[in-house]
Write an enzyme that holds these catalytic residues in place. Structure first.
Site: not given
Ligand code: SAJ
Length: 426
Positions: A275, A422, A135, A33, A221, A340, A170
């Site tokens: 993400c 919420k 890639t 890193d 992805k 977040f 993940v």
């Molecule tokens: N959120 C909502 N409503 C929901 C679900 C989530 O408003 O019903 C919001 C959350 O509050 C947050 C945002 O969406 O602000 C993202 O949260 P999340 O839990 O949906 O996702 P991340 O960003 O923590 O992780 C995602 C995951 N992708 C999917 O579920 C398709 C994870 O599996 C990925 O590995 C990760 O992105 C990544 O690294 O790309």
């Protein structure tokens, strides 16, 4: 196994757990890193990020001698690149088209750095979420740096170095478990590249390793995160429609979700994290004419925090109308949650942070925040006071629920104007 030493480049939220996972299977891992602080922290057996169970894994891996961190790449049999792929400009400073462009400079730097120690028989895997074609581009940068070695884009199955894209999938907060249990998409530039990547991941992955080509793996992805973004945009749009029609969106969604083939996600103050709010742009910037729905979903989710701020302005006006002897300066606004998403301490790219920052700037009265997962407010929230739930809930005139942390779900709010993004204090 043909991999005696594995190098992981980029020791962040994905790279460090992955490095620790290989090391836990008693394979020698060299973590690389550019951040000296991260390297020093890891070499003490500690971690510089928050992720459950990771501290124990890293501590064991370092003390047993299987994991070490460094700022300069060393020779290895496999290299996993897990560096950031941000935008060239921030979301607020989009390009002329209004679409942010992905920035591959971290991948380029990582490729140039490992090229110096690459040898015949090595495997290079790009794990970073990347636009389609990244890639192949990385393989080209490697080939430019090492004309003495052959690569799959020119030599196919006979290449000296194998290259694949294997995106991480993940969920933050569950990384250690999901790294092991999730299925893995393996996008080799050739069949041999995929086979070698599977051999590597099978050291700890219990999920299925499914093979495809590198471009499809990249798109898979981006598709997963764009799908979630579009679904959340649908929920967010519904919440705005329902507000106008005086319908409780939470009740509406729970009713609709009783249909056997409907599963609507939950609305909120906007979409945050590194993400879901980022990856769809990688599709939109490549195919702006075609990606209409994905682009619109991004705009809907990005606009939601501004809608919430407008709701606060209306609440201030309502309060003043009901209390003509008071001014805005007399109004205290409480913001519940800054992360977040629920039950984490990560404030980066958080819509709740954005909203609280904007309110703190626009409002002349006191703004307080309740965030059970942090002890100090970031500097961008200058003037905002971090207080307990009890203090905020009893002293505030406007109660703004932003993140449904478990602590907030257990409590009721009895005073002030409630804006619940919420739906937990219905
Ligand atoms: N959120 C909502 N409503 C929901 C679900 C989530 O408003 O019903 C919001 C959350 O509050 C947050 C945002 O969406 O602000 C993202 O949260 P999340 O839990 O949906 O996702 P991340 O960003 O923590 O992780 C995602 C995951 N992708 C999917 O579920 C398709 C994870 O599996 C990925 O590995 C990760 O992105 C990544 O690294 O790309």
């Amino acid at each position: 196994m043909s991999f005696k030493t594995i190098s992981v480049v980029g020791l962040g939220y994905i790279g460090l757990p992955t490095a620790a996972m290989f090391a836990s299977r008693k394979i020698k891992v060299i973590g690389v890193d550019v951040n000296q602080h991260a390297v020093d922290t890891i070499n003490r057996g500690e971690i510089h990020i928050v992720e459950p169970e990771l501290d124990m894994l890293v501590h064991a891996a370092v003390t047993e001698g299987y994991l070490k961190a460094t700022t300069t790449p060393e020779a290895a049999d496999a290299f996993l690149i897990a560096v950031p792929t941000p935008f060239k400009s921030s979301l607020n400073k989009k390009s002329d088209s209004g679409i942010p462009e992905p920035d591959l400079s971290y991948i380029k730097s990582a490729a140039k750095a490992i090229a110096t120690v690459l040898k015949k028989g090595d495997l290079v895997i790009l794990e970073s979420t990347s636009p389609v074609g990244a890639t192949e581009q990385m393989a080209e940068w490697l080939a430019e740096a090492r004309s003495d070695l052959s690569f799959p884009q020119h030599s196919g199955e006979n290449a000296d170095v194998n290259v694949a894209h294997c995106p991480e999938r993940v969920l933050p907060g569950h990384v250690v478990r999901e790294l092991v249990e999730n299925d893995r998409v393996i996008g080799g530039m050739t069949t041999k590249c995929s086979e070698r990547a599977i051999e590597l991941y099978k050291t700890f992955v219990e999920g299925e390793c499914v093979t495809t080509n590198a471009r499809t793996a990249e798109m898979a992805k981006l598709t997963e995160n764009s799908c979630r973004d579009v679904q959340i945009a649908f929920a967010n749009e519904l919440s705005i429609i329902c507000d106008k029609l005086d319908i409780n969106v939470w009740e509406l969604i729970s009713l609709a979700n009783r249909h056997p083939r409907i599963n609507i996600l939950q609305p909120g103050p906007g979409v945050g994290g590194h993400c879901i709010a980022v990856d769809p742009w990688f599709i939109v910037s490549k195919t702006p004419e075609e990606a209409q729905l994905i682009h619109t979903a991004r705009k809907v989710n990005d606009a939601k925090p501004l809608w919430v701020i407008d709701k606060v302005k209306i609440a201030i006006a309502d309060f003043l109308q009901a209390n003509p002897n008071k001014t805005a300066k007399d109004i205290t606004i409480a913001c519940y949650g800054l992360a977040f998403k629920p039950d984490i301490d990560d404030l980066r790219e958080s819509p709740a942070m954005f909203i609280t920052e904007k309110i703190a700037v626009m409002h002349s009265g006191l703004v307080v925040a309740v965030e059970p997962n942090i002890h100090h407010l970031p500097l961008t929230l200058r003037g905002v006071e971090l207080v307990s739930f009890e203090v905020a809930s009893t002293r505030s005139d406007i109660q703004l629920m932003l993140v449904d942390h478990k602590e907030f779900k257990e409590i009721e709010i009895y005073t002030g104007i409630v804006i619940d993004t919420k739906g937990i204090w219905r």
